[in-house]
Design a protein around this motif. Structure first.
Motif, PDB file in Angstrom:
ATOM      1  N   LEU A 177       0.828  -1.208   0.000  1.00 27.46           N
ATOM      2  CA  LEU A 177       0.000   0.000   0.000  1.00 27.46           C
ATOM      3  C   LEU A 177       0.862   1.257   0.000  1.00 27.46           C
ATOM      4  CD1 LEU A 177      -2.817  -1.002   2.519  1.00 27.46           C
ATOM      5  CD2 LEU A 177      -3.120  -0.493   0.095  1.00 27.46           C
ATOM      6  N   CYS A 201      -5.509   1.639   5.946  1.00 28.34           N
ATOM      7  CA  CYS A 201      -5.602   2.775   5.017  1.00 28.34           C
ATOM      8  C   CYS A 201      -5.810   4.077   5.778  1.00 28.34           C
ATOM      9  CB  CYS A 201      -6.722   2.546   4.012  1.00 28.34           C
ATOM     10  SG  CYS A 201      -6.298   1.353   2.718  1.00 28.34           S
ATOM     11  N   LEU A 206      -4.912   7.011   3.375  1.00 26.48           N
ATOM     12  CA  LEU A 206      -5.437   6.625   2.064  1.00 26.48           C
ATOM     13  C   LEU A 206      -6.961   6.561   2.100  1.00 26.48           C
ATOM     14  CD1 LEU A 206      -2.940   3.722   1.257  1.00 26.48           C
ATOM     15  CD2 LEU A 206      -2.830   6.093   0.469  1.00 26.48           C
ATOM     16  N   LEU A 208     -10.383   4.884   1.038  1.00 22.42           N
ATOM     17  CA  LEU A 208     -10.833   3.552   0.657  1.00 22.42           C
ATOM     18  C   LEU A 208     -12.146   3.653  -0.111  1.00 22.42           C
ATOM     19  CD1 LEU A 208      -9.453   0.844   1.334  1.00 22.42           C
ATOM     20  CD2 LEU A 208     -11.169   0.522   3.106  1.00 22.42           C
TER      21      LEU A 208
END
Length: 461
Positions: A177, A201, A206, A208
């Motif tokens: 990732l 995440c 990040l 999702l």
């Protein structure tokens, strides 16, 4: 699950801290009693108009204060004032609970004997560099070549420099990732996915994006619709039976997803931790699109829990990036254990243990089929678990709580949802984490609850 909702009008910057303060006051006042299950991150975020990351940070702050605990596969629960923070998983309590909540391979005394024999072999044969060197390039070259040979047997052609050896699938997923998406970028996952992807995440900053699925997994048309907006950089997939549905993704579906990935130049992270244990699996994504796939080949679930190792294979253009991300997050896999893995691969032990596991799981599926009968859910015959849709108006939290009251621990479906779209109530049941007789007893309890109607609490007039 508690229906208590923080007041969005009282939120101040930083929002996560203000949110945590509201929870803390509710716990202190008794509005949220000890044992209350908090709303899932995404549901609370949607209700308050906040990001999932903000809610996750608030829950992390509450965990830091020792006010709540997160249990993998079950959710977040109030510990109460002065409670000591616990580990975020159900502890092992032999004889007290039939634990069908954690995903484990089937193990017997034979496995302990094998690893003891392996350690005896290590005592005589461990390379000096494995004990004395801090440098991965001094320790891993031979083992990377063993990895190349192992992967070639699965149709995955690569070079030693493209492989990072990690302490299991979780460090591999983390490094992958970190390598495919910068902070703030989007990752597409199946609507039902790995339980640790959501918090991971969030920690990495990040976004999702849960993508609609069917019986085979991610739908290509749904991925295309998400990718068309340019919000995602990569796709995370679990095509080989380890996904929550315990389903096998077919060859045509894999080809269609690769076509979408190429159309929008998306990277693919392929979690293939069951690999050789699934004898009828189609070619890996890493075979179909080697230029854009980061492939994770695990060993813990196909051999025994103590062999916490995995191979993370990257395209040549990302190999250095992946190696660097793994260095800063884990440095390198534990060298003596890598020595043992390479020895077990070359002498055939890994393949033998995987074949044994396949047979053992077939027997566990036979037990489940006998117990559930027509209620047996569709799944691959060698999956480690069942994904059981709930009937008779059961809600996940009530079903999990009822099973727990009767001495069986199972995992709520909410822990695996990346989106609430297309939601239906379900639970995950591990087939390998208990002995066969204990498993049968646990499944019989679950089947009895499933056939029953949830009882409504009567209110005195």
């Amino acid at each position: 699950m508690t229906n208590w909702m923080p007041d969005p009008a009282l939120l101040r910057r930083p929002a996560y801290f203000s949110l945590a303060e509201q929870f803390a006051r509710a716990i202190e006042s008794g509005v949220l009693p000890t044992g209350a299950r908090l709303m899932p991150h995404r549901k609370l975020a949607d209700g308050l108009g906040l990001s999932v990351q903000t809610v996750s940070r608030a829950y992390e702050e509450l965990i830091r204060r020792g006010l709540i605990v997160g249990e993998i596969g079950r959710g977040s629960f109030v510990l109460g004032l002065g409670a000591e923070a616990r580990q975020p998983y159900l502890p092992e309590r032999p004889g007290q609970v039939v634990d069908l909540s954690i995903l484990k391979p089937v193990v017997e005394d034979m496995h302990l004997l094998r690893i003891r024999e392996g350690f005896a072999w290590l005592a005589e044969n461990m390379a000096a560099s494995s004990a004395l060197s801090f440098r991965p390039n001094m320790v891993m070259p031979y083992h990377r070549q063993v990895a190349v040979n192992w992967l070639a047997g699965q149709g995955i052609e690569t070079n030693p420099v493209n492989i990072s050896i990690t302490n299991g699938a979780t460090p591999a997923i983390t490094a992958a990732l970190m390598s495919v998406a910068p902070m703030g970028a989007g990752i597409a996952v199946e609507a039902l996915t790995h339980h640790s992807i959501m918090p991971l995440c969030s920690y990495l900053g990040l976004h999702l994006e849960g993508v609609a699925i069917d019986a085979e997994g991610m739908r290509p048309d749904a991925l295309d619709a998400v990718a068309r907006h340019g919000a995602i950089r990569s796709i995370y997939l679990q095509p080989n039976v380890i996904n929550p549905l315990a389903a096998q993704m077919g060859q045509d579906r894999r080809n269609e997803l690769v076509e979408v990935a190429r159309r929008y130049d998306l990277m693919i992270i392929e979690n293939d931790i069951l690999n050789v244990m699934i004898a009828d699996r189609p070619p890996a994504f890493a075979t179909l699109a080697p230029e854009r796939v980061l492939h994770i080949c695990g060993f813990t679930k196909i051999t025994l829990p103590g062999l916490r190792l995995a191979y993370l294979t990257a395209p040549a253009r990302l190999a250095t990036t992946v190696a660097n991300r793994h260095l800063v997050s884990n440095w390198m896999a534990t060298p003596p254990m890598v020595d043992l893995l390479s020895h077990w691969i070359t002498d055939g032990t890994v393949a033998q243990l995987a074949a044994w596991q396949r047979t053992a799981l077939g027997q566990r599926h036979a037990v489940a089929s006998q117990v559930f009968g027509k209620a047996m859910p569709p799944c691959h015959p060698h999956s480690l678990h069942l994904w059981l849709p709930l009937t008779n108006n059961w809600a996940e939290d009530g079903f999990v709580a009822k099973a727990r009251q009767q001495g069986v621990a199972i995992a709520s479906g909410g822990s695996f949802r990346a989106t609430e779209k297309g939601r239906y109530e379900a639970v995950r049941i591990s087939l390998g984490s208990a002995g066969e007789e204990e498993l049968r007893r646990g499944l019989e309890i679950v089947a009895t609850i499933l056939a029953d109607e949830p009882e409504v609490l009567m209110t005195p007039i």
